[in-house]
Design a protein around this motif. Structure first.
Motif, PDB file in Angstrom:
ATOM      1  N   VAL A 138      53.865  50.383  55.494  1.00 40.43           N
ATOM      2  CA  VAL A 138      52.930  50.659  56.580  1.00 40.43           C
ATOM      3  C   VAL A 138      51.555  50.916  55.970  1.00 40.43           C
ATOM      4  CG1 VAL A 138      52.367  52.133  58.537  1.00 40.43           C
ATOM      5  CG2 VAL A 138      54.764  51.652  57.988  1.00 40.43           C
ATOM      6  N   PRO A 139      50.624  49.975  56.063  1.00 44.38           N
ATOM      7  CA  PRO A 139      49.285  50.182  55.490  1.00 44.38           C
ATOM      8  C   PRO A 139      48.575  51.347  56.155  1.00 44.38           C
ATOM      9  CG  PRO A 139      49.668  47.881  56.034  1.00 44.38           C
ATOM     10  CD  PRO A 139      50.772  48.656  56.677  1.00 44.38           C
ATOM     11  N   GLY A 140      47.690  51.981  55.423  1.00 40.83           N
ATOM     12  CA  GLY A 140      46.921  53.088  55.968  1.00 40.83           C
ATOM     13  C   GLY A 140      46.391  53.962  54.856  1.00 40.83           C
ATOM     14  N   ARG A 141      45.889  55.114  55.214  1.00 36.65           N
ATOM     15  CA  ARG A 141      45.345  56.060  54.236  1.00 36.65           C
ATOM     16  C   ARG A 141      46.009  57.422  54.429  1.00 36.65           C
ATOM     17  NH1 ARG A 141      38.821  54.729  54.342  1.00 36.65           N
ATOM     18  NH2 ARG A 141      39.003  52.523  53.764  1.00 36.65           N
ATOM     19  N   PRO A 142      47.082  57.728  53.682  1.00 37.14           N
ATOM     20  CA  PRO A 142      47.689  56.842  52.685  1.00 37.14           C
ATOM     21  C   PRO A 142      48.658  55.855  53.326  1.00 37.14           C
ATOM     22  CG  PRO A 142      48.881  58.904  52.759  1.00 37.14           C
ATOM     23  CD  PRO A 142      47.756  59.040  53.765  1.00 37.14           C
ATOM     24  N   GLY A 143      48.966  54.778  52.594  1.00 38.49           N
ATOM     25  CA  GLY A 143      50.001  53.877  53.049  1.00 38.49           C
ATOM     26  C   GLY A 143      51.364  54.532  52.856  1.00 38.49           C
ATOM     27  N   ARG A 144      52.330  54.070  53.606  1.00 39.40           N
ATOM     28  CA  ARG A 144      53.660  54.667  53.533  1.00 39.40           C
ATOM     29  C   ARG A 144      54.726  53.584  53.446  1.00 39.40           C
ATOM     30  NH1 ARG A 144      50.606  58.214  56.397  1.00 39.40           N
ATOM     31  NH2 ARG A 144      50.831  60.399  55.798  1.00 39.40           N
ATOM     32  N   VAL A 145      55.822  53.950  52.793  1.00 36.08           N
ATOM     33  CA  VAL A 145      57.002  53.108  52.747  1.00 36.08           C
ATOM     34  C   VAL A 145      58.041  53.740  53.666  1.00 36.08           C
ATOM     35  CG1 VAL A 145      58.874  52.203  51.320  1.00 36.08           C
ATOM     36  CG2 VAL A 145      56.548  52.348  50.392  1.00 36.08           C
ATOM     37  N   VAL A 146      58.576  52.942  54.576  1.00 34.89           N
ATOM     38  CA  VAL A 146      59.574  53.433  55.526  1.00 34.89           C
ATOM     39  C   VAL A 146      60.915  52.769  55.206  1.00 34.89           C
ATOM     40  CG1 VAL A 146      60.240  53.600  57.956  1.00 34.89           C
ATOM     41  CG2 VAL A 146      57.830  53.768  57.297  1.00 34.89           C
ATOM     42  N   VAL A 147      61.943  53.600  55.044  1.00 38.77           N
ATOM     43  CA  VAL A 147      63.291  53.116  54.766  1.00 38.77           C
ATOM     44  C   VAL A 147      64.237  53.817  55.732  1.00 38.77           C
ATOM     45  CG1 VAL A 147      65.106  52.848  53.032  1.00 38.77           C
ATOM     46  CG2 VAL A 147      62.708  52.887  52.322  1.00 38.77           C
ATOM     47  N   THR A 148      65.130  53.070  56.329  1.00 43.04           N
ATOM     48  CA  THR A 148      66.109  53.689  57.219  1.00 43.04           C
ATOM     49  C   THR A 148      67.326  54.145  56.415  1.00 43.04           C
ATOM     50  OG1 THR A 148      67.232  51.597  57.686  1.00 43.04           O
ATOM     51  CG2 THR A 148      65.389  52.206  59.124  1.00 43.04           C
ATOM     52  N   THR A 149      68.053  55.094  56.990  1.00 45.30           N
ATOM     53  CA  THR A 149      69.286  55.547  56.329  1.00 45.30           C
ATOM     54  C   THR A 149      70.291  54.402  56.226  1.00 45.30           C
ATOM     55  OG1 THR A 149      70.046  56.351  58.488  1.00 45.30           O
ATOM     56  CG2 THR A 149      69.028  57.966  57.015  1.00 45.30           C
ATOM     57  N   GLY A 150      70.249  53.491  57.200  1.00 46.61           N
ATOM     58  CA  GLY A 150      71.135  52.332  57.136  1.00 46.61           C
ATOM     59  C   GLY A 150      70.870  51.473  55.922  1.00 46.61           C
ATOM     60  N   MET A 151      69.606  51.322  55.545  1.00 46.43           N
ATOM     61  CA  MET A 151      69.277  50.585  54.324  1.00 46.43           C
ATOM     62  C   MET A 151      69.606  51.399  53.083  1.00 46.43           C
ATOM     63  SD  MET A 151      68.120  48.022  52.658  1.00 46.43           S
ATOM     64  CE  MET A 151      67.235  46.926  53.745  1.00 46.43           C
ATOM     65  N   ARG A 152      69.268  52.677  53.110  1.00 46.39           N
ATOM     66  CA  ARG A 152      69.508  53.533  51.931  1.00 46.39           C
ATOM     67  C   ARG A 152      70.972  53.528  51.536  1.00 46.39           C
ATOM     68  NH1 ARG A 152      70.146  54.957  47.887  1.00 46.39           N
ATOM     69  NH2 ARG A 152      69.506  56.802  46.721  1.00 46.39           N
ATOM     70  N   GLU A 153      71.859  53.523  52.505  1.00 45.44           N
ATOM     71  CA  GLU A 153      73.291  53.571  52.214  1.00 45.44           C
ATOM     72  C   GLU A 153      73.809  52.282  51.592  1.00 45.44           C
ATOM     73  OE1 GLU A 153      74.855  54.442  56.024  1.00 45.44           O
ATOM     74  OE2 GLU A 153      74.248  56.570  55.988  1.00 45.44           O
ATOM     75  N   GLN A 154      73.076  51.188  51.759  1.00 45.78           N
ATOM     76  CA  GLN A 154      73.513  49.903  51.224  1.00 45.78           C
ATOM     77  C   GLN A 154      73.126  49.710  49.758  1.00 45.78           C
ATOM     78  OE1 GLN A 154      75.339  47.645  52.972  1.00 45.78           O
ATOM     79  NE2 GLN A 154      75.349  49.056  54.724  1.00 45.78           N
ATOM     80  N   LEU A 155      72.195  50.520  49.271  1.00 44.79           N
ATOM     81  CA  LEU A 155      71.606  50.289  47.960  1.00 44.79           C
ATOM     82  C   LEU A 155      72.065  51.313  46.937  1.00 44.79           C
ATOM     83  CD1 LEU A 155      67.934  49.674  49.160  1.00 44.79           C
ATOM     84  CD2 LEU A 155      69.623  47.916  48.588  1.00 44.79           C
ATOM     85  N   SER A 156      72.246  50.831  45.726  1.00 42.43           N
ATOM     86  CA  SER A 156      72.462  51.763  44.610  1.00 42.43           C
ATOM     87  C   SER A 156      71.138  52.433  44.274  1.00 42.43           C
ATOM     88  CB  SER A 156      72.987  50.999  43.391  1.00 42.43           C
ATOM     89  OG  SER A 156      71.981  50.124  42.895  1.00 42.43           O
ATOM     90  N   GLU A 157      71.171  53.440  43.427  1.00 43.03           N
ATOM     91  CA  GLU A 157      69.931  54.142  43.075  1.00 43.03           C
ATOM     92  C   GLU A 157      68.905  53.206  42.436  1.00 43.03           C
ATOM     93  OE1 GLU A 157      67.664  57.373  43.605  1.00 43.03           O
ATOM     94  OE2 GLU A 157      69.798  57.280  44.090  1.00 43.03           O
ATOM     95  N   PRO A 158      69.296  52.371  41.441  1.00 41.72           N
ATOM     96  CA  PRO A 158      68.300  51.439  40.869  1.00 41.72           C
ATOM     97  C   PRO A 158      67.777  50.440  41.900  1.00 41.72           C
ATOM     98  CG  PRO A 158      70.183  51.677  39.397  1.00 41.72           C
ATOM     99  CD  PRO A 158      70.566  52.331  40.682  1.00 41.72           C
ATOM    100  N   GLN A 159      68.651  49.964  42.797  1.00 38.68           N
ATOM    101  CA  GLN A 159      68.205  49.024  43.820  1.00 38.68           C
ATOM    102  C   GLN A 159      67.250  49.686  44.803  1.00 38.68           C
ATOM    103  OE1 GLN A 159      71.941  47.713  45.441  1.00 38.68           O
ATOM    104  NE2 GLN A 159      72.234  46.129  43.882  1.00 38.68           N
ATOM    105  N   PHE A 160      67.530  50.941  45.153  1.00 39.78           N
ATOM    106  CA  PHE A 160      66.634  51.677  46.039  1.00 39.78           C
ATOM    107  C   PHE A 160      65.259  51.825  45.404  1.00 39.78           C
ATOM    108  CE2 PHE A 160      64.888  55.779  47.562  1.00 39.78           C
ATOM    109  CZ  PHE A 160      64.743  55.459  48.908  1.00 39.78           C
ATOM    110  N   ASP A 161      65.231  52.157  44.103  1.00 36.38           N
ATOM    111  CA  ASP A 161      63.955  52.265  43.390  1.00 36.38           C
ATOM    112  C   ASP A 161      63.213  50.927  43.404  1.00 36.38           C
ATOM    113  OD1 ASP A 161      64.504  54.902  42.839  1.00 36.38           O
ATOM    114  OD2 ASP A 161      65.240  54.520  40.800  1.00 36.38           O
ATOM    115  N   ALA A 162      63.972  49.829  43.280  1.00 40.95           N
ATOM    116  CA  ALA A 162      63.351  48.500  43.280  1.00 40.95           C
ATOM    117  C   ALA A 162      62.733  48.185  44.638  1.00 40.95           C
ATOM    118  CB  ALA A 162      64.387  47.442  42.919  1.00 40.95           C
TER     119      ALA A 162
END
Length: 300
Positions: A138-162
């Motif tokens: 989400v662009p802006g000042r500051p910009g933000r990264v939005v992640v849903t819990t549904g996505m977080r649960e699908q990813l390993s820790e390194p993949q989430f960082d990526a």
């Protein structure tokens, strides 16, 4: 003047699209996205100004305009008599292009405004309680990264960082602006449609490469993209940037699983040179139009 119309309205936009397609995977994506987006914008401007010039010719050859401004309608008409359909076709094309550009620009502003509601005012990474697997910047000042819990649960820790690194790369590079510029340019001319789609692909590839440098592993980013895609996220979850279409995710993964390509500067010059040539011919068309009016205003 007709040769200017042919080049700037018919030929140059098509050649820019062909050049971008041929160069698809030969260029470093970050630099290529900027070159391609602004080449599309310049080509679109050249095309629309040419349409405006011929629209003014259509107006200038009417008896009412000639009488109001004191020039010869016949002289103006004779200049394009062999292609008399061009000025009046330009009126319709300009109206359509201007309307499409206005609608597309308004849509981008509305999408950006809607996306900015995802904010808690402080966090630069916001995790939303939502079962749908999504991640976007989400662009802006500051910009933000939005992640849903549904996505977080699908990813390993390194993949989430990526994924986070990928989205931050979009914010740092201002990719939403390049996508908007190319998309609005495409609204003005159908030949630029492919160019706009390719800008969307290039900014994804650029963010992939930046994420790979940030996490230190191209393979990890490739796995994260594949996992996010299988989870159902639109083109690896990039809500503002991605154009979800078949074949994009496999191409991105394949690119990450091989060494990055570096192209020489002549490849970048090609679309930019075509866009510049369109602008040069457009300037000549404007000059020719004023010379025509000057000639039509001469006595006798």
């Amino acid at each position: 003047m007709f040769d200017h119309f042919v080049w700037s309205v018919l030929v140059a936009p098509a050649l820019v699209a062909v050049a971008v397609r041929v160069l698809a995977d030969r260029l470093a994506p970050g630099r290529a996205a900027r070159v391609v987006a602004w080449s599309a914008a310049a080509t679109a401007v050249g095309s629309m100004i040419n349409l405006l010039v011929f629209t003014l010719v259509a107006v200038a050859e009417t008896p009412a305009a000639a009488e109001a401004f004191g020039w010869s309608a016949r002289t103006v008409h004779d200049d394009t008599a062999q292609v008399a359909w061009v000025p009046w076709l330009s009126v319709a094309l300009l109206a359509g292009a201007a309307g499409a550009v206005a609608v597309r620009a308004r849509r981008h502003r509305r999408t950006l405004a809607e996306a900015r509601r995802y904010s808690d005012g402080t966090a630069t990474v916001l995790v939303l309680p939502d079962a749908r697997p999504q991640a976007f910047a989400v662009p802006g000042r500051p910009g933000r990264v939005v992640v849903t819990t549904g996505m977080r649960e699908q990813l390993s820790e390194p993949q989430f960082d990526a994924v986070i690194a990928h989205e931050r790369a979009h914010l740092e590079a201002g990719h939403h602006r390049l996508v908007a510029v190319a998309d609005v340019a495409a609204a003005s001319h159908p030949a630029l449609w492919w160019v706009a789609r390719h800008v969307g692909y290039l900014v994804e590839r650029a963010a992939d490469e930046q994420a790979a440098r940030a996490v230190g592993s191209r393979r990890t980013v490739a796995h994260a993209i594949g996992t996010a895609s299988l989870a159902g996220a639109p083109a690896a979850g990039l809500g503002l940037h991605a154009a979800a279409r078949p074949g994009v995710v496999p191409r991105r993964v394949a690119s990450l699983l091989r060494p990055p390509r570096q192209a020489g500067w002549p490849w970048y010059v090609l679309p930019a040179a075509l866009a510049a040539s369109s602008l040069v011919w457009t300037v000549e068309a404007v000059v020719d139009f004023f010379e025509l009016l000057a000639s039509a205003s001469l006595p006798g």
